[in-house]
Write a protein that holds these residues in place. Sequence first.
Motif, PDB file in Angstrom:
ATOM      1  N   VAL A  90      -5.267  -6.248  -3.208  1.00 47.60           N
ATOM      2  CA  VAL A  90      -5.248  -5.184  -2.056  1.00 47.60           C
ATOM      3  C   VAL A  90      -4.976  -3.788  -2.721  1.00 47.60           C
ATOM      4  N   SER A  91      -6.250  -2.889  -2.395  1.00 48.78           N
ATOM      5  CA  SER A  91      -6.160  -1.695  -3.086  1.00 48.78           C
ATOM      6  C   SER A  91      -5.344  -0.575  -2.083  1.00 48.78           C
ATOM      7  N   ILE A  92      -4.240   0.151  -2.605  1.00 50.52           N
ATOM      8  CA  ILE A  92      -3.745   1.000  -1.515  1.00 50.52           C
ATOM      9  C   ILE A  92      -3.771   2.547  -2.087  1.00 50.52           C
ATOM     10  N   ARG A  93      -4.224   3.412  -1.453  1.00 49.28           N
ATOM     11  CA  ARG A  93      -4.130   4.871  -1.861  1.00 49.28           C
ATOM     12  C   ARG A  93      -3.987   5.602  -0.493  1.00 49.28           C
ATOM     13  N   GLY A  94      -3.258   6.618  -0.853  1.00 48.57           N
ATOM     14  CA  GLY A  94      -2.770   7.619   0.437  1.00 48.57           C
ATOM     15  C   GLY A  94      -1.639   8.275   0.037  1.00 48.57           C
ATOM     16  N   TRP A  95      -0.948   9.002   0.888  1.00 46.41           N
ATOM     17  CA  TRP A  95       0.097   9.850   0.742  1.00 46.41           C
ATOM     18  C   TRP A  95       1.102   9.878   1.976  1.00 46.41           C
ATOM     19  N   LEU A  96       2.195  10.611   1.541  1.00 52.35           N
ATOM     20  CA  LEU A  96       3.392  10.859   2.633  1.00 52.35           C
ATOM     21  C   LEU A  96       3.333  12.648   2.427  1.00 52.35           C
ATOM     22  N   VAL A 123      13.336   9.339   0.857  1.00 48.72           N
ATOM     23  CA  VAL A 123      12.107   8.530   0.431  1.00 48.72           C
ATOM     24  C   VAL A 123      12.341   7.987  -0.847  1.00 48.72           C
ATOM     25  N   HIS A 124      12.856   8.918  -1.821  1.00 46.48           N
ATOM     26  CA  HIS A 124      13.155   8.306  -3.150  1.00 46.48           C
ATOM     27  C   HIS A 124      14.204   7.241  -3.385  1.00 46.48           C
ATOM     28  N   GLU A 125      15.241   7.469  -2.371  1.00 43.96           N
ATOM     29  CA  GLU A 125      16.103   6.226  -2.433  1.00 43.96           C
ATOM     30  C   GLU A 125      15.578   4.860  -1.861  1.00 43.96           C
ATOM     31  N   ILE A 126      14.575   5.108  -0.844  1.00 44.70           N
ATOM     32  CA  ILE A 126      14.047   3.762  -0.399  1.00 44.70           C
ATOM     33  C   ILE A 126      12.979   3.114  -1.593  1.00 44.70           C
ATOM     34  N   THR A 127      12.242   4.113  -2.225  1.00 42.98           N
ATOM     35  CA  THR A 127      11.555   3.614  -3.133  1.00 42.98           C
ATOM     36  C   THR A 127      12.021   3.044  -4.647  1.00 42.98           C
ATOM     37  N   SER A 128      13.235   3.652  -4.799  1.00 43.83           N
ATOM     38  CA  SER A 128      14.256   3.261  -5.830  1.00 43.83           C
ATOM     39  C   SER A 128      14.931   2.035  -5.426  1.00 43.83           C
ATOM     40  N   SER A 129      15.094   1.652  -4.305  1.00 44.04           N
ATOM     41  CA  SER A 129      15.717   0.225  -3.819  1.00 44.04           C
ATOM     42  C   SER A 129      14.787  -0.799  -3.993  1.00 44.04           C
ATOM     43  N   HIS A 130      13.403  -0.447  -4.195  1.00 45.65           N
ATOM     44  CA  HIS A 130      12.325  -1.315  -4.193  1.00 45.65           C
ATOM     45  C   HIS A 130      11.755  -1.531  -5.676  1.00 45.65           C
ATOM     46  N   GLU A 131      12.320  -0.981  -6.550  1.00 42.69           N
ATOM     47  CA  GLU A 131      12.008  -0.782  -8.154  1.00 42.69           C
ATOM     48  C   GLU A 131      11.532  -2.190  -8.387  1.00 42.69           C
ATOM     49  N   ALA A 144       2.275  -9.173  -2.979  1.00 40.30           N
ATOM     50  CA  ALA A 144       3.247  -7.914  -2.908  1.00 40.30           C
ATOM     51  C   ALA A 144       3.107  -7.010  -1.838  1.00 40.30           C
ATOM     52  N   LEU A 145       2.052  -7.167  -0.797  1.00 40.13           N
ATOM     53  CA  LEU A 145       1.786  -6.428   0.225  1.00 40.13           C
ATOM     54  C   LEU A 145       3.242  -6.277   1.162  1.00 40.13           C
ATOM     55  N   ASP A 146       3.946  -7.142   1.418  1.00 40.02           N
ATOM     56  CA  ASP A 146       5.136  -6.959   2.285  1.00 40.02           C
ATOM     57  C   ASP A 146       6.281  -6.283   1.418  1.00 40.02           C
ATOM     58  N   TRP A 147       6.236  -6.180   0.373  1.00 40.11           N
ATOM     59  CA  TRP A 147       6.843  -5.314  -0.698  1.00 40.11           C
ATOM     60  C   TRP A 147       6.656  -3.734  -0.358  1.00 40.11           C
ATOM     61  N   PHE A 148       5.395  -3.395  -0.216  1.00 39.47           N
ATOM     62  CA  PHE A 148       4.975  -2.106   0.289  1.00 39.47           C
ATOM     63  C   PHE A 148       5.286  -1.767   1.349  1.00 39.47           C
ATOM     64  N   THR A 149       4.716  -2.765   2.330  1.00 33.63           N
ATOM     65  CA  THR A 149       4.939  -2.584   3.734  1.00 33.63           C
ATOM     66  C   THR A 149       6.404  -2.084   4.219  1.00 33.63           C
ATOM     67  N   ASP A 150       7.255  -3.024   3.597  1.00 36.16           N
ATOM     68  CA  ASP A 150       8.853  -2.754   3.964  1.00 36.16           C
ATOM     69  C   ASP A 150       9.202  -1.422   3.702  1.00 36.16           C
ATOM     70  N   GLN A 151       8.768  -0.797   2.578  1.00 37.91           N
ATOM     71  CA  GLN A 151       8.952   0.502   2.032  1.00 37.91           C
ATOM     72  C   GLN A 151       8.648   1.589   2.978  1.00 37.91           C
ATOM     73  N   ILE A 152       7.222   1.447   3.609  1.00 36.66           N
ATOM     74  CA  ILE A 152       6.727   2.302   4.391  1.00 36.66           C
ATOM     75  C   ILE A 152       7.156   2.234   5.729  1.00 36.66           C
TER      76      ILE A 152
END
Length: 121
Positions: A5-11, A21-29, A60-68
């Motif tokens: 799955v190709s993911i591209r975008g921004w927040l 946001v950094h706390e969330i992404t760090s917890s998914h390292e 790994a899509l669930d990993w990314f979706t959970d963060q978002i």
Amino acid sequence: MGVYVSIRGWLECDEKQLAAVHEITSSHEDNHYTSGWGSPRQHVNWTHYLFYGADIRESALDWFTDQIEKIARIPASDDDGDRVRGLFLVSHESDGMAEWQIRDGQLLITLADKRYRYLDE
């Protein structure tokens, strides 16, 4: 080989929300797909932007979706009521492209407009 799955975008967010946001992404390292997150070398003016771009395994899509989804739920940090918002184009090798809108505290997923098909060619 697996499906990708190709993911591209921004927040976009404010400074306080950026810390959350950094706390969330760090917890998914994961020492791999986490490397897809990036930001400008230097902050410019008032809005903070974070970008994600990577080809990830479908597993790994669930990993990314959970963060978002967690990022979308970050509350407004001041009286103006602005929440984190963003846009991602997510291309699945067999299911096609979807548009992910992050707004109003939610992740909204729809089929991507045909104008973006050139990104999958």
